[in-house]
Design an enzyme around this catalytic site. Structure first.
Site, PDB file in Angstrom:
ATOM      1  N   ARG A 216      -7.399 -23.473 -13.966  1.00  0.00           N
ATOM      2  CA  ARG A 216      -8.346 -22.694 -13.161  1.00  0.00           C
ATOM      3  C   ARG A 216      -8.617 -23.396 -11.837  1.00  0.00           C
ATOM      4  O   ARG A 216      -8.749 -22.756 -10.792  1.00  0.00           O
ATOM      5  CB  ARG A 216      -9.628 -22.446 -13.957  1.00  0.00           C
ATOM      6  CG  ARG A 216      -9.473 -21.315 -14.968  1.00  0.00           C
ATOM      7  CD  ARG A 216     -10.785 -20.924 -15.603  1.00  0.00           C
ATOM      8  NE  ARG A 216     -11.191 -21.888 -16.599  1.00  0.00           N
ATOM      9  CZ  ARG A 216     -11.047 -21.733 -17.921  1.00  0.00           C
ATOM     10  NH1 ARG A 216     -10.526 -20.625 -18.408  1.00  0.00           N
ATOM     11  NH2 ARG A 216     -11.447 -22.658 -18.748  1.00  0.00           N
ATOM     12  N   PHE A 232      -6.022 -10.141 -18.494  1.00  0.00           N
ATOM     13  CA  PHE A 232      -6.527 -10.852 -19.687  1.00  0.00           C
ATOM     14  C   PHE A 232      -7.640 -11.823 -19.256  1.00  0.00           C
ATOM     15  O   PHE A 232      -7.579 -13.015 -19.516  1.00  0.00           O
ATOM     16  CB  PHE A 232      -5.411 -11.624 -20.412  1.00  0.00           C
ATOM     17  CG  PHE A 232      -4.177 -10.819 -20.736  1.00  0.00           C
ATOM     18  CD1 PHE A 232      -4.134 -10.021 -21.872  1.00  0.00           C
ATOM     19  CD2 PHE A 232      -3.065 -10.851 -19.902  1.00  0.00           C
ATOM     20  CE1 PHE A 232      -2.992  -9.281 -22.182  1.00  0.00           C
ATOM     21  CE2 PHE A 232      -1.926 -10.119 -20.204  1.00  0.00           C
ATOM     22  CZ  PHE A 232      -1.879  -9.330 -21.345  1.00  0.00           C
ATOM     23  N   ASP A 254      -9.413  -6.667 -18.921  1.00  0.00           N
ATOM     24  CA  ASP A 254      -9.363  -7.127 -20.313  1.00  0.00           C
ATOM     25  C   ASP A 254      -9.601  -5.906 -21.208  1.00  0.00           C
ATOM     26  O   ASP A 254     -10.213  -4.928 -20.787  1.00  0.00           O
ATOM     27  CB  ASP A 254     -10.432  -8.186 -20.583  1.00  0.00           C
ATOM     28  CG  ASP A 254     -10.102  -9.056 -21.800  1.00  0.00           C
ATOM     29  OD1 ASP A 254      -9.623 -10.192 -21.604  1.00  0.00           O
ATOM     30  OD2 ASP A 254     -10.328  -8.597 -22.940  1.00  0.00           O
ATOM     31  N   SER A 255      -9.127  -5.994 -22.452  1.00  0.00           N
ATOM     32  CA  SER A 255      -9.334  -4.883 -23.376  1.00  0.00           C
ATOM     33  C   SER A 255     -10.665  -4.978 -24.109  1.00  0.00           C
ATOM     34  O   SER A 255     -11.050  -4.051 -24.810  1.00  0.00           O
ATOM     35  CB  SER A 255      -8.187  -4.821 -24.400  1.00  0.00           C
ATOM     36  OG  SER A 255      -8.114  -6.045 -25.095  1.00  0.00           O
ATOM     37  N   ALA A 285      -3.547  -4.134 -21.068  1.00  0.00           N
ATOM     38  CA  ALA A 285      -2.752  -4.759 -20.006  1.00  0.00           C
ATOM     39  C   ALA A 285      -1.407  -4.071 -19.803  1.00  0.00           C
ATOM     40  O   ALA A 285      -0.980  -3.846 -18.666  1.00  0.00           O
ATOM     41  CB  ALA A 285      -2.540  -6.237 -20.339  1.00  0.00           C
ATOM     42  N   ASP A 305      -2.781 -14.457 -18.459  1.00  0.00           N
ATOM     43  CA  ASP A 305      -3.112 -15.410 -19.525  1.00  0.00           C
ATOM     44  C   ASP A 305      -3.359 -14.654 -20.835  1.00  0.00           C
ATOM     45  O   ASP A 305      -4.493 -14.547 -21.293  1.00  0.00           O
ATOM     46  CB  ASP A 305      -4.352 -16.221 -19.114  1.00  0.00           C
ATOM     47  CG  ASP A 305      -4.706 -17.288 -20.135  1.00  0.00           C
ATOM     48  OD1 ASP A 305      -3.806 -17.714 -20.887  1.00  0.00           O
ATOM     49  OD2 ASP A 305      -5.884 -17.701 -20.174  1.00  0.00           O
ATOM     50  N   CYS A 345       0.270 -19.267 -24.673  1.00  0.00           N
ATOM     51  CA  CYS A 345      -0.364 -20.224 -25.597  1.00  0.00           C
ATOM     52  C   CYS A 345       0.234 -20.083 -26.987  1.00  0.00           C
ATOM     53  O   CYS A 345      -0.378 -20.464 -27.983  1.00  0.00           O
ATOM     54  CB  CYS A 345      -1.875 -20.018 -25.626  1.00  0.00           C
ATOM     55  SG  CYS A 345      -2.372 -18.375 -26.162  1.00  0.00           S
TER      56      CYS A 345
HETATM   57  N1  SAH Z   1      -7.869 -16.220 -19.166  1.00  0.00           N
HETATM   58  C1  SAH Z   1      -9.016 -16.252 -20.065  1.00  0.00           C
HETATM   59  C2  SAH Z   1      -8.628 -16.324 -21.526  1.00  0.00           C
HETATM   60  C3  SAH Z   1      -7.777 -15.181 -21.999  1.00  0.00           C
HETATM   61  S1  SAH Z   1      -7.764 -14.978 -23.728  1.00  0.00           S
HETATM   62  C4  SAH Z   1      -9.919 -17.412 -19.664  1.00  0.00           C
HETATM   63  O1  SAH Z   1      -9.532 -18.192 -18.786  1.00  0.00           O
HETATM   64  O2  SAH Z   1     -11.007 -17.524 -20.208  1.00  0.00           O
HETATM   65  C5  SAH Z   1      -6.887 -13.499 -23.930  1.00  0.00           C
HETATM   66  C6  SAH Z   1      -7.659 -12.244 -23.588  1.00  0.00           C
HETATM   67  O3  SAH Z   1      -6.772 -11.152 -23.701  1.00  0.00           O
HETATM   68  C7  SAH Z   1      -8.838 -11.917 -24.491  1.00  0.00           C
HETATM   69  O4  SAH Z   1      -9.997 -11.796 -23.719  1.00  0.00           O
HETATM   70  C8  SAH Z   1      -8.487 -10.554 -25.119  1.00  0.00           C
HETATM   71  O5  SAH Z   1      -9.608  -9.689 -25.223  1.00  0.00           O
HETATM   72  C9  SAH Z   1      -7.505 -10.012 -24.139  1.00  0.00           C
HETATM   73  N2  SAH Z   1      -6.518  -9.052 -24.640  1.00  0.00           N
HETATM   74  C10 SAH Z   1      -5.833  -9.089 -25.799  1.00  0.00           C
HETATM   75  N3  SAH Z   1      -4.940  -8.085 -25.851  1.00  0.00           N
HETATM   76  C11 SAH Z   1      -5.070  -7.376 -24.690  1.00  0.00           C
HETATM   77  C12 SAH Z   1      -4.415  -6.251 -24.140  1.00  0.00           C
HETATM   78  N4  SAH Z   1      -3.423  -5.615 -24.798  1.00  0.00           N
HETATM   79  N5  SAH Z   1      -4.788  -5.821 -22.936  1.00  0.00           N
HETATM   80  C13 SAH Z   1      -5.768  -6.444 -22.250  1.00  0.00           C
HETATM   81  N6  SAH Z   1      -6.414  -7.528 -22.714  1.00  0.00           N
HETATM   82  C14 SAH Z   1      -6.065  -7.993 -23.918  1.00  0.00           C
END
Ligand code: SAH
Length: 401
Positions: A216, A232, A254-255, A285, A305, A345
């Site tokens: 970040r 995400f 985000d979802s 996404a 991410d 990850c």
């Molecule tokens: N970048 C963030 C962490 C991401 S964790 C940070 O720095 O804090 C992954 C995220 O993806 C979660 O918030 C989850 O809700 C979201 N997610 C999971 N599947 C998804 C999808 N199909 N579309 C959009 N978001 C999604």
């Protein structure tokens, strides 16, 4: 069956199966075991011996898991007792002393196997510690571990989030709640001088993705003047970082509606940031990337991410398709000279495979692109050299020509 002087039950390995343990890898798989002093309670301390009876390690037994034992110590003279956990926790906490200050009050204090504490994760958010126990041995020593964390840090609260699915593989029920002290009404902490609230009770993992701290900061340093897409976005970590770095706009997708609500709250908490430059959008996404392209949207910086698409190598193929898909569309959305910070990850996708996937995505997107930086987990998430499985987070900074 023979027992060592300190009378721990003994697990005897098949011939040659002590090799990985001699290299300090901390796991014993069920197939490596020749005989065991049964019955053995899950979580009990056992001595692992080679086929010829030589001491190899002292470990926690797990009756249900394929990982039948996880090593506490390779030293035959070291007892496994409350004092042992006091020492291991203190060593882990001390190693992070220089990583915390007024600008950074969040930190991973214990990173499982890589801190000599298999199955134990502890994240600190200012005065609150969130503890996650995911192995039978860690569960067995829960009180000693929580007490050691409270004593070494002086934190006001230890809150347990032992609700990961991997506990089921260990035959453990899920459990959450306060272990010590009182949970504050609001858990607040600072990363890079920015204020965040964490939902330690219901948020993902322990509430925040501390492993992305350095990344970040990298995005913050690159964001000036850039129209940014944070896909995400969870509770807004990269969004706030990009904005603090002077991003022209940040579309945060985000979802999870809960995650977005907390993201927006976090942004409002940092009054110096221009909140009117951010849009929070609840969407899938995969669909949203295509929609943005259809509408002719373009960005100068994209952060991808996603969640863990491949927990193990068995899921790698399906995960590879998902990674390729989002990276392909992200590259299409980038303007010339634009930057893509893309992460995985997934333990089941290593850095080399991830790079191949992103290369394939660039090819199919018709984008000429190069790697201008590489990312990993922050320094408070060490990876023991003997435990490569701990190296799960990888990322690439890509520049589109
Ligand atoms: N970048 C963030 C962490 C991401 S964790 C940070 O720095 O804090 C992954 C995220 O993806 C979660 O918030 C989850 O809700 C979201 N997610 C999971 N599947 C998804 C999808 N199909 N579309 C959009 N978001 C999604």
């Amino acid at each position: 069956m023979s027992r060592l002087a300190d009378a721990h039950p003994v697990l005897r390995l098949k011939p040659g199966r002590e090799k990985s343990l001699r290299q300090r890898h901390p796991w014993v798989f069920s197939g490596a075991i020749a005989t065991a002093d049964l019955p053995l309670e899950s979580g009990a301390t056992v001595d692992i011996v080679s086929a010829d009876g030589a001491f190899v390690a002292r470990a926690a037994y797990s009756a249900a898991s394929q990982i039948r034992a996880r090593v506490w110590t390779f030293d035959p003279r070291e007892p496994v007792d409350a004092a042992f956990f006091g020492r291991r926790v203190a060593r882990a906490v001390e190693a992070r002393a220089a990583m915390q200050d007024a600008r950074h009050t969040g930190c991973r204090l214990v990173n499982g196997e890589s801190d000599g504490l298999p199955g134990v994760v502890a994240d600190r958010y200012a005065e609150t510690i969130v503890l996650q126990l995911s192995s039978a041995g860690a569960e067995h020593w829960r009180d000693a571990i929580a007490a050691a964390l409270a004593a070494t840090t002086g934190a006001a609260c230890v809150y347990e989030r032992s609700d990961t699915d991997v506990r089921k593989l260990e035959g453990l029920a899920l459990r959450t709640g306060v272990v010590q002290g009182t949970l504050p009404a609001e858990v607040l902490f600072a990363e890079d001088g920015l204020a965040y609230r964490v939902d330690v009770a219901a948020g993902q993992k322990t509430g925040f993705f501390l492993d992305q701290r350095a990344n970040r900061a990298a995005v913050r340093a690159l964001a000036a003047g850039r129209e940014t897409l944070n896909m995400f976005c969870y509770t807004g970590g990269f969004t706030l970082a990009a904005l603090a770095g002077g991003a022209a706009r940040v579309l945060s997708v985000d979802s999870s509606a809960d995650a977005l609500a907390l993201g927006s709250e976090n942004l409002a908490r940092n009054r110096e940031l221009p909140a009117d430059r951010v849009e929070w959008r609840e969407a899938d996404a995969f669909a949203e990337l295509r929609k943005l392209r259809d509408r002719g949207a373009a960005f100068d910086l994209v952060v991808l991410d996603p969640p863990k698409f491949a927990p193990t190598a068995a899921h790698a193929e399906r995960a590879a398709r998902a990674y390729k898909d989002i990276n392909l569309w992200a590259l299409k959305l980038l303007r010339p000279g634009g930057l893509l910070a893309t992460f995985s990850c997934s333990g089941g996708v290593d850095a080399a495979l991830f790079r191949k996937i992103v290369a394939g995505a660039a090819l199919d997107a018709g984008a000429e692109a190069s790697v201008v930086g590489q990312f990993g987990a922050s320094a408070d998430h060490p990876v023991a050299l003997a435990f490569p499985e701990g190296d799960y987070l990888k990322g690439l900074l890509i520049r589109k020509a």
